[in-house]
Write a protein that holds these residues in place. Structure first.
Motif, mmCIF file in Angstrom:
data_model
loop_
_atom_site.group_PDB
_atom_site.id
_atom_site.type_symbol
_atom_site.label_atom_id
_atom_site.label_comp_id
_atom_site.label_asym_id
_atom_site.label_seq_id
_atom_site.Cartn_x
_atom_site.Cartn_y
_atom_site.Cartn_z
ATOM 1 N N GLU A 198 0.729 -1.089 -0.136
ATOM 2 C CA GLU A 198 -0.042 -0.040 0.062
ATOM 3 C C GLU A 198 0.748 1.273 -0.185
ATOM 4 N N THR A 199 2.103 0.972 -0.098
ATOM 5 C CA THR A 199 3.135 2.268 0.217
ATOM 6 C C THR A 199 4.218 2.230 -0.516
ATOM 7 N N ARG A 200 4.622 3.217 -1.056
ATOM 8 C CA ARG A 200 5.959 3.485 -1.740
ATOM 9 C C ARG A 200 6.646 4.584 -1.197
ATOM 10 N N LEU A 201 7.887 4.301 -0.676
ATOM 11 C CA LEU A 201 8.817 5.524 -0.109
ATOM 12 C C LEU A 201 10.076 5.717 -0.833
ATOM 13 N N LEU A 202 10.464 6.950 -1.222
ATOM 14 C CA LEU A 202 11.807 7.127 -1.759
ATOM 15 C C LEU A 202 12.534 7.973 -1.124
ATOM 16 N N VAL A 203 13.776 7.746 -0.892
ATOM 17 C CA VAL A 203 14.214 8.435 0.353
ATOM 18 C C VAL A 203 15.774 9.150 -0.349
ATOM 19 N N TYR A 204 15.639 10.261 -0.474
ATOM 20 C CA TYR A 204 16.782 11.165 -1.019
ATOM 21 C C TYR A 204 17.698 11.701 0.018
ATOM 22 N N GLU A 205 18.715 12.037 -0.470
ATOM 23 C CA GLU A 205 19.445 13.201 0.299
ATOM 24 C C GLU A 205 18.865 14.439 0.534
ATOM 25 N N PHE A 206 19.093 14.984 1.831
ATOM 26 C CA PHE A 206 18.247 16.121 2.076
ATOM 27 C C PHE A 206 19.124 17.415 1.483
ATOM 28 N N MET A 207 18.494 18.312 0.975
ATOM 29 C CA MET A 207 19.040 19.628 0.472
ATOM 30 C C MET A 207 18.419 20.785 1.549
ATOM 31 N N GLU A 208 19.433 21.129 2.333
ATOM 32 C CA GLU A 208 19.321 22.254 3.376
ATOM 33 C C GLU A 208 18.886 23.554 3.089
ATOM 34 N N ASN A 209 18.901 23.891 1.539
ATOM 35 C CA ASN A 209 18.401 25.158 1.353
ATOM 36 C C ASN A 209 17.145 25.056 0.357
ATOM 37 N N GLY A 210 16.695 24.010 0.610
ATOM 38 C CA GLY A 210 15.271 23.949 -0.326
ATOM 39 C C GLY A 210 15.348 24.173 -1.743
ATOM 40 N N SER A 211 14.323 24.744 -2.280
ATOM 41 C CA SER A 211 14.237 24.972 -3.746
ATOM 42 C C SER A 211 14.444 26.363 -4.179
ATOM 43 N N LEU A 212 14.968 26.371 -5.280
ATOM 44 C CA LEU A 212 15.256 27.622 -5.895
ATOM 45 C C LEU A 212 14.083 28.670 -5.816
ATOM 46 N N ASP A 213 12.774 27.910 -6.223
ATOM 47 C CA ASP A 213 11.619 28.815 -6.107
ATOM 48 C C ASP A 213 11.624 29.458 -4.926
ATOM 49 N N LYS A 214 11.949 28.947 -3.747
ATOM 50 C CA LYS A 214 11.644 29.478 -2.303
ATOM 51 C C LYS A 214 12.498 30.739 -2.295
ATOM 52 N N TRP A 215 13.761 30.620 -2.930
ATOM 53 C CA TRP A 215 14.715 31.953 -2.760
ATOM 54 C C TRP A 215 14.296 32.944 -3.877
ATOM 55 N N LEU A 216 13.610 32.424 -4.843
ATOM 56 C CA LEU A 216 13.219 33.540 -5.802
ATOM 57 C C LEU A 216 11.994 34.276 -5.599
ATOM 58 N N HIS A 217 10.987 33.467 -5.151
ATOM 59 C CA HIS A 217 9.573 33.817 -5.005
ATOM 60 C C HIS A 217 9.157 33.729 -3.662
ATOM 61 N N GLY A 218 9.549 32.794 -2.684
ATOM 62 C CA GLY A 218 9.361 32.953 -1.157
ATOM 63 C C GLY A 218 7.938 32.414 -1.004
ATOM 64 N N HIS A 219 7.282 31.668 -2.006
ATOM 65 C CA HIS A 219 5.937 31.240 -1.809
ATOM 66 C C HIS A 219 5.802 30.261 -0.528
ATOM 67 N N LYS A 220 4.483 30.405 0.142
ATOM 68 C CA LYS A 220 4.179 29.425 1.133
ATOM 69 C C LYS A 220 4.077 28.010 0.710
#
Length: 1022
Positions: free
Chosen positions: A750-772
């Motif tokens: 019933e579930t699939r999990l993908l485990v990635y390396e964690f990116m400390e500074n989030g997305s480029l979108d957050k830095w450019l536009h700062g959306h919630k």
């Protein structure tokens, strides 16, 4: 005593004279203090913004005249308040009206809002008001003529949200020379009173939702106009003939209206005219030229009907002749190219032009682009074209050209792409060695003869089908074309055997040698070509057996039919995908269980049975029946055992299945425990993303990972299952420093999990536009409202662009087969602790079944603003959809705008194209925090690159290899000295091709590609 009697009256007289002067000085000091106080009130009303930090209460008297953005007269009164390209916000403060000596107010692009600032009426001597590119709204006042009275000369209110009709009182601003009301929400019709502003030089009203109307006849009085923007203004009626009397006209844009009638011939005699746009109207007749053209400064023409006048070939300043996708007919001017010393770009595709290509089309020696495909051109290719030293792009396909192609054309030193296919009557021979620089050669469906070339070191695509080539395929063919990716020599008269070393063409993805007279065996080396996914050797005279090595190919299309092959078809090739791949080979056979899936292939057992006696055959049948009964009984027992096992498993909790792709120091338990709401950091169309801090195997505190939960509970959605399978398949086998690392996957029913390396500074979108929340089909990032981040500077932005381009370049050019992401956007570009960029979220990725060939997908996918136009009308996509999306990301990095922030144009890509065509400064379109940082040339280069990447037609977009090369040169530019320009790094051939809108965009994308272009000095496999 006598002296006192004399001096005392004199002293009194002096004091009496000095008193008024002292009073005047005191009065002036008070006025200066009042002016400073007004400025401080203005600053306070805007919330004490940082750009106004120099405005301070501790300043000395009259120091306010030295404050930033402020200028004064000799008495210390403020005469100019000029603030541009900084964020102020709020409304325009009333206190500005107290600056009664103000003659200039500029608040360009400062994010101010509110209504029209009527308090400016207090500034009786104001001459210039520029409030453009803001958020002002409401109706323009009916008494707007009170603004400056007879002193106002410049009024710019464009790019706001003003509504209602243009007030008639505008006509009373008699000294206006500049009026810009474009890009608002104005309605009604254009008032005729504007025609009374006889001193007007610039008039911009375009892109307003005006009611249907006509251009007022009073506009004939505006004889001083130099610039007119009236596109998309609801205008109709006869084309205004009085335009021909406006002798100062330089730029005339009446496009996207409903004008009817003919184009007046006098328009071509406007001596200063440089840009003329009349497309998207209902004009009829020809171009209206009756004789010579007097507009000697004309550099661009964009029309829809008629014939090209012969006199257009006599324009000394003509640089770009762009007339593609129109309804133009007739012959090209015979003198075209002879008297146009600046002409370098001719694009006239998709018309109805007939007759020959002008013989002197490259007499000026500067022509470097000629595209005239899909016309009705006849005659031969002029020999002068072959001697054109700067020629880099020639597209003449789909015409009726004939005759022998000049031999020198094959060796033009800078030629990158030559397309002559589908002319039918072109002939000649090719040299044994093509010039080193050519990368694409298309000559299909003609009458070329002789042998095929043995060497073309940079050739990527060679299409020469349906010609008369003969002889053997040269033995050194593979060594002479080491970079070849596409080869089509079908339907010729080639003979002899296929060279044994042809398998060394390691980059070939398409090989079609069908319908020739080839003999001998199929080389086993073909099976070792890693990216080969189309192999067609049909309709030859090939013999021998099928090499077992062909079974290792990932070919989506294999055709060996109509040959003389013998032996058994390898079991790995005997599948339904190849059901028609072996027709017309009577000597081939297949194992009995596979025969049904291969048309025209007999069973090997049936061939052998023809030689078996009847008694032995009966015995074998009886033995087979007995074996069948035994197998059926065994199957029954196995099925019963499986059912029992399933019942036992259902009684216990199903364990997680962990599939690692890297060495791990954690188990599934520590990951699953972190899937709590408090750890949720994002959500999207295919699942949720959690930030999980895990415990290592040893029990000590471990690190942090990002876990994407694809689905939970209930019936598995097939679409999500495909997304999961795609992401695992792609990321599980990728090792690249600019692609987010998939550590492992966990799965159960019933579930699939993908485990990635964690990116400390989030997305480029957050830095450019700062959306919630950033919605879309991929991961979305939640940003706490308390988080405030410093804006990204230019060096960081270009580094992010280079990093993301490296990741995509690796996917497109280094992976086998290539990978197309299909959802590139700023929220899918993640940044680590050092702000290094990595491409993420491959939920929509697809392994392309064929390099460079479209892959069919099941549904339209992607995010608005980022989706390439072809995604809306076809299910076949290739790597160019990623190039389009990445171009939008580049435009985001430059402008700070969002992908869907194109105002009335809808998307950022469309807005950027319109902005470039407007002739405005690209620096003014840049994000505020990089606008004045000294990187103007680099910013302009990347802005243009973004526009080129977002071309409407996929074929006009560059490859990611080209894109990366340009970005790396821009990165090098700022690392050197500020006076070194991007042009010094050879980016000009790609970036200096101006765009002309919509589906009309064209450019040259192959400008000097280095061999390790995508690697860019690092190991793509790291």
């Amino acid at each position: 005593m006598a002296c006192l009697r004399v001096l005392l009256p004199l002293a009194c007289a002096c004091l009496a004279l000095l008193a008024p002067r002292r009073a005047a000085a005191q009065q002036q000091q008070q006025q200066q203090a009042d002016e400073a106080a007004l400025l401080l009130r203005i600053k306070s009303a805007w919330g004490d913004p940082a750009p106004l930090a120099s405005w301070s209460t501790t300043a000395a008297a009259a120091a306010h005249c030295n404050w930033t953005y402020v200028a004064c007269d000799t008495a210390g009164k403020v005469t100019s308040l000029s603030i541009a390209n900084v964020t102020l916000g709020g409304v325009v403060p009333d206190a500005i009206g107290g600056l009664v000596a103000l003659t200039e107010l500029v608040l360009y692009n400062t994010s101010v809002g509110g209504g029209f600032p009527a308090f400016l009426y207090n500034c009786a001597g104001i001459t210039r008001v520029d409030l453009s590119h803001n958020y002002l709204a409401g109706e323009l006042p009916a008494d707007i003529d009170r603004l400056g009275g007879n002193s106002l000369t410049y009024l710019a209110l464009d790019h706001n949200n003003f509504t209602g009709a243009i007030p008639d009182a505008v006509s009373k601003l008699r000294n206006l020379t500049y009026l810009a009301l474009n890009e608002n929400q104005l309605t009604g019709t254009i008032p005729s009173g504007i025609g009374e502003l006889v001193g007007l030089e610039t008039l911009k009203l375009e892109n307003n939702p005006f009611d249907a109307g006509v251009l007022p006849d009073s506009f004939r009085n505006l004889t001083r106009l130099t610039t007119v923007w009236l596109a998309k203004c609801g205008l109709g009626g006869e084309f205004p003939s009085y335009v021909t009397q406006m002798s100062e006209m330089e730029w005339l844009d009446l496009s996207s209206n409903q004008f009817v009638g003919n184009i007046p011939s006098g328009i071509w005699n406007l001596q200063k005219l440089q840009n003329l746009y009349l497309y998207s109207n209902n004009l009829t007749g020809d171009m209206g030229v009756n004789g010579s053209i007097g507009a000697t400064g004309l550099v661009e023409v964009d029309l829809l009907h008629g014939k090209i006048p012969a006199s257009i070939a006599q324009l000394p300043s003509l640089m770009y002749l762009w007339l593609w996708d129109n309804n133009l007919s007739g012959e090209l001017p015979a003198e075209l190219g002879k008297q146009t010393p600046m002409l370098r770009d001719i694009q006239i595709d998709s018309n109805k032009f007939s007759g020959p290509i002008p013989a002197g089309i490259c007499d000026n020696g500067k022509l470097w682009v000629l595209t005239a495909s899909s016309n009705q051109l006849t005659g031969s290719i002029p020999s002068s074209l072959a001697s054109c030293p700067g020629l880099i792009w020639v597209l003449l396909q789909d015409n009726q050209l004939s005759g022998e192609v000049p031999a020198a054309l094959w060796t033009v030193p800078k030629l990158l792409t030559l397309n002559l296919q589908n002319n039918g009557q072109l002939s000649g021979t090719l040299p044994d060695k093509l010039y080193w620089n050519i990368s694409s050669l298309y000559i299909d469906n003609n009458q070329f003869t002789g042998r095929i070339p043995a060497s073309a070191t940079q050739l990527l695509r060679f299409h020469a089908s349906n010609n008369l080539f003969s002889g053997d395929i040269p033995a050194g063919f593979a060594a002479g074309m080491p970079r070849l990716q596409e080869l089509d020599l079908s339907a010729n008269q080639l003979s002899g055997s296929i060279p044994d070393n042809i398998g060394s063409l390691s980059s070939v993805s398409q090989m079609n040698l069908s319908h020739n007279q080839l003999t001998g065996e199929i080389p086993a080396g073909l099976g070792s070509i890693p990216v080969l996914n189309l192999l067609d050797l049909s309709s030859n005279q090939l013999s021998g057996s099928i090499p077992p090595s062909l079974a290792s190919l990932r070919a989506s299309e294999l055709n060996l039919s109509s040959n003389q092959l013998t032996g058994e078809v390898p079991a790995a090739l005997a599948n339904p995908a190849n059901d028609q791949s072996f027709l017309g080979n009577p000597g081939l056979c297949a194992a009995a269980p596979l025969v049904g899936s291969l048309k025209g292939v007999r069973s090997c057992a049936a061939q052998a049975a023809d030689r078996v006696s009847p008694r032995l055959r009966a015995g074998l049948l009886a033995a087979g029946a007995a074996l069948l009964v035994a197998v059926a009984g065994l199957a029954f027992l196995v099925a019963r055992d499986i059912r029992r096992r399933k019942r036992r498993l259902a009684q216990a909790e199903e364990p997680w299945k962990l599939t690692p792709f890297h060495p791990l120091d954690f188990g599934e338990a520590s990951v699953v425990r972190g899937l709590a709401d408090e750890n949720l950091i994002g959500k999207g169309g295919s699942g949720r993303v959690y930030r999980v801090t895990y415990t290592s195997w040893s029990g000590a505190e471990g690190g942090t990972v990002a876990v994407k939960r694809i689905w939970t509970g209930g019936k598995v959605d097939k679409g999500l299952e495909r997304a999961f399978a795609s992401e695992v398949d792609v990321l599980g086998h990728i090792r690249h420093s600019n692609i987010v690392k998939l550590l492992c996957c966990l799965s159960r029913a019933e579930t699939r999990l993908l485990v990635y390396e964690f990116m400390e500074n989030g997305s480029l979108d957050k830095w450019l536009h700062g959306h919630k929340w950033v919605a879309g089909s991929g991961t979305v990032t939640r940003v706490p409202s308390v988080v405030r981040r410093a804006p990204l500077g230019w060096p960081t932005r270009i580094r992010v662009a280079v990093g993301a381009a490296r990741g995509l370049c690796y996917m497109h050019h280094e992976c086998s087969p290539p990978i197309v992401h299909r959802d590139v956007k700023s929220s899918n570009i993640l940044l680590d602790a050092e702000l290094n960029a990595k491409v993420a979220d491959f939920g929509l990725a697809r392994m392309l079944v064929q390099a460079g060939k479209a892959d069919t997908v099941s549904a339209v996918a992607g995010s608005f603003g980022y989706m390439a136009p072809e995604c809306g009308y076809t299910r076949k996509v290739n790597e160019k959809v990623d190039v389009y999306s990445f171009g939008v990301v580049l435009l985001e990095l430059i402008t700070g705008r969002e992908a869907n922030d194109g105002s009335e144009h809808g998307s950022l890509a469309d807005w950027a194209w319109r902005y470039l065509q407007s002739g405005k400064s690209i620096a003014d379109a840049a994000d505020k925090c990089i606008r004045d940082a000294g990187y103007g040339d680099d910013v302009e280069a990347v802005f243009k690159l973004g526009i080129i990447c977002t071309g409407r037609q996929p074929s006009t977009r560059p490859t990611m290899k080209d894109v990366l090369q340009i970005l790396q040169r821009c990165e090098q530019a700022y690392q050197k000295t500020l006076d070194e320009k991007v042009e010094d790094y050879d980016v000009a051939p790609l970036l200096q091709v101006p765009m002309r809108g919509g589906s009309r965009r064209k450019q040259v994308s192959d400008a000097k590609v280095v061999d390790d272009g995508c690697k860019g000095g690092f190991d793509c496999n790291v």
